[in-house]
Design an enzyme around this catalytic site. Structure first.
Site, PDB file in Angstrom:
ATOM      1  N   THR A 188       1.106  -0.825   0.199  1.00 37.12           N
ATOM      2  CA  THR A 188      -0.019   0.035   0.243  1.00 37.12           C
ATOM      3  C   THR A 188       1.009   1.873  -0.311  1.00 37.12           C
ATOM      4  OG1 THR A 188      -1.729  -1.399   1.376  1.00 37.12           O
ATOM      5  CG2 THR A 188      -2.010   1.151   1.142  1.00 37.12           C
TER       6      THR A 188
ATOM      7  N   ASN B 167      -5.058  -9.331  -7.909  1.00 35.45           N
ATOM      8  CA  ASN B 167      -5.649 -10.340  -6.643  1.00 35.45           C
ATOM      9  C   ASN B 167      -6.957 -11.096  -6.922  1.00 35.45           C
ATOM     10  OD1 ASN B 167      -6.272  -7.711  -6.612  1.00 35.45           O
ATOM     11  ND2 ASN B 167      -6.906  -7.996  -4.930  1.00 35.45           N
TER      12      ASN B 167
ATOM     13  N   CYS C  84      -9.437  -6.372   1.621  1.00 33.19           N
ATOM     14  CA  CYS C  84      -9.994  -5.070   1.790  1.00 33.19           C
ATOM     15  C   CYS C  84     -11.346  -4.811   1.945  1.00 33.19           C
ATOM     16  CB  CYS C  84      -9.789  -3.972   1.023  1.00 33.19           C
ATOM     17  SG  CYS C  84      -7.323  -3.973   1.206  1.00 33.19           S
TER      18      CYS C  84
END
Ligand code: PLP
Length: 388
Positions: A70, A149, A323
């Site tokens: 990130t 991902n 997330c």
């Protein structure tokens, strides 16, 4: 327990932990000191940098350690935006990037930048031509993920790198899911900036790196001390950096054999699901994908209930991005492939690791038909869809 959520995170390998341990106990000193112990830790960081650089085809001084993927994504994108804002304000990315890229781009839009989110096709891919056609004289950055991902598809990175280089536009790739799984050479692939994250390849969480091509003047994201040659402030996470380097070394050792084995398991799982379960579809391109990610939409059900049922049987999987796991919004990646909200919400990602076995896949395949059936029976979508 059968763990099939390696794209969310991987366990730390025993050898990685072993390499890290002394830096928590005996070698605890701050690497910036002038005394012997500090110099020893400084050398450990330099050695780690050389290992990471070596595995990416980069120079040692092009690698900067960060707190993870990130931070590396934020640094690359905000850094280019800030340094080139007088030259242009246009950024090109895709609509299936990780939120570390998407939300950074959205933040920059609020600052006046223009972002093109290239739409992927139904396989989750963009073409180099799409990129070429979108570049304008205002384009300052192309940021396109190496591998996705959620669905595992691999983007045509070398071709995009060539276009970026020919047109004089900087090229960043979020390679968080690709590093440790695909051989990467930043020079050959014309990559200017590359983000990676240690916990995706059996390294520690909270570790990562940004490759910044030599000569590129990227302003700092974090200001403070003079660590990382004055470009990334903050006392170095020496155990984490040592662990990251050990993990990348181990990941690339015998990579071809590991990939072949995991790919066989992946294909065995894909074929097994198709044979046993009606009304399901693999998401993402069938061949152009990572060897470990399998993402299926099972019609007429809610993925969350399937995950909980699997969990109760000791099988750990995910509904895509870690997330968004706690949010009720369906995945932006699956919606970008053209899946309806209902279909997208009935999707599951199994991400394999090198420690998974054929027996584990067999066990999953034995359990899956009954839990899918159960999820469908309890889902209001089942009744609705049957009559539509
Ligand atoms: N980019 C991609 C493609 C990811 O999969 C992830 C993590 O899931 C990240 C970025 C963020 O990395 P980190 O967890 O190290 O911050």
């Amino acid at each position: 327990m059968i763990y099939m959520d390696h794209a969310a995170t991987t366990p730390v390998k025993p050898e990685v932990l072993e390499a890290m341990l002394p830096y928590f106990s005996t070698n605890y000193s701050n690497a910036s000191g002038v005394y012997k112990l500090a110099r020893f830790n400084r050398k450990a960081i330099d050695d780690a940098r050389a290992v990471v650089a070596d595995h990416l085809g980069a120079r040692n001084d092009e690698i900067f350690f960060t707190s993870g993927g990130t931070e590396a994504d934020n640094w690359a994108i905000k850094g280019v935006a800030e340094s080139l804002k007088d030259r242009g304000n246009h950024i090109i990315t895709t609509n299936i990037e990780h939120h570390a890229v998407l939300h950074t781009c959205q933040y920059l839009e609020k600052q006046g930048f223009k972002v093109t989110y290239l739409p992927v096709n139904q396989d989750g891919l963009i073409t180099p031509e799409q990129v070429a056609q979108t570049i304008t004289e205002k384009t300052i950055l192309i940021s396109i993920m190496y591998a996705n991902n959620e669905i595992g598809t691999i983007m045509p990175i070398s071709e995009i790198g060539k276009i970026a280089s020919d047109r004089g536009v900087l090229f960043h790739t979020d390679a968080v899911q690709a590093v440790g799984q695909i051989p990467i050479n930043v020079r050959k692939e014309n990559i200017d900036l590359l983000s990676l994250s240690g916990h995706k390849f059996y390294g520690p969480k909270g570790t990562g790196a940004l490759y910044i091509r030599m000569g590129l003047k990227l302003p700092s994201l974090l200001h403070g001390g003079g660590q990382e040659r004055g470009r990334r402030a903050g006392t170095e996470n020496v155990p984490g950096i040592v662990g990251l380097a050990k993990a990348i070394y181990l990941a690339y050792r015998g990579l071809e054999d590991k990939n072949t084995r995991v790919r066989e398991l992946r294909d065995y799982l894909i074929n097994g699901i198709y044979e046993r379960i009606p009304c399901c579809k693999l998401n993402g391109h069938r061949e152009q994908r990572l060897s470990n990610i399998v993402n299926f939409s099972f019609g007429f059900m809610d993925g969350e209930s399937l995950l909980l049922l699997l969990d109760s049987k000791g099988i750990i999987a995910s509904n895509g991005s870690a997330c968004t796991a706690s949010s009720l919004d369906p995945s932006h990646v699956l919606e970008a492939l053209g899946l309806s909200r209902k279909r997208a919400s009935g999707s599951i990602r199994f991400s394999l690791g090198e420690e998974n076995t054929r027996q584990e896949v067999d066990c999953l395949l034995n359990i899956l038909p009954s839990v899918v059936e159960k999820s469908r029976i309890i889902s209001p979508l089942y009744e609705q869809e049957r009559w539509n």
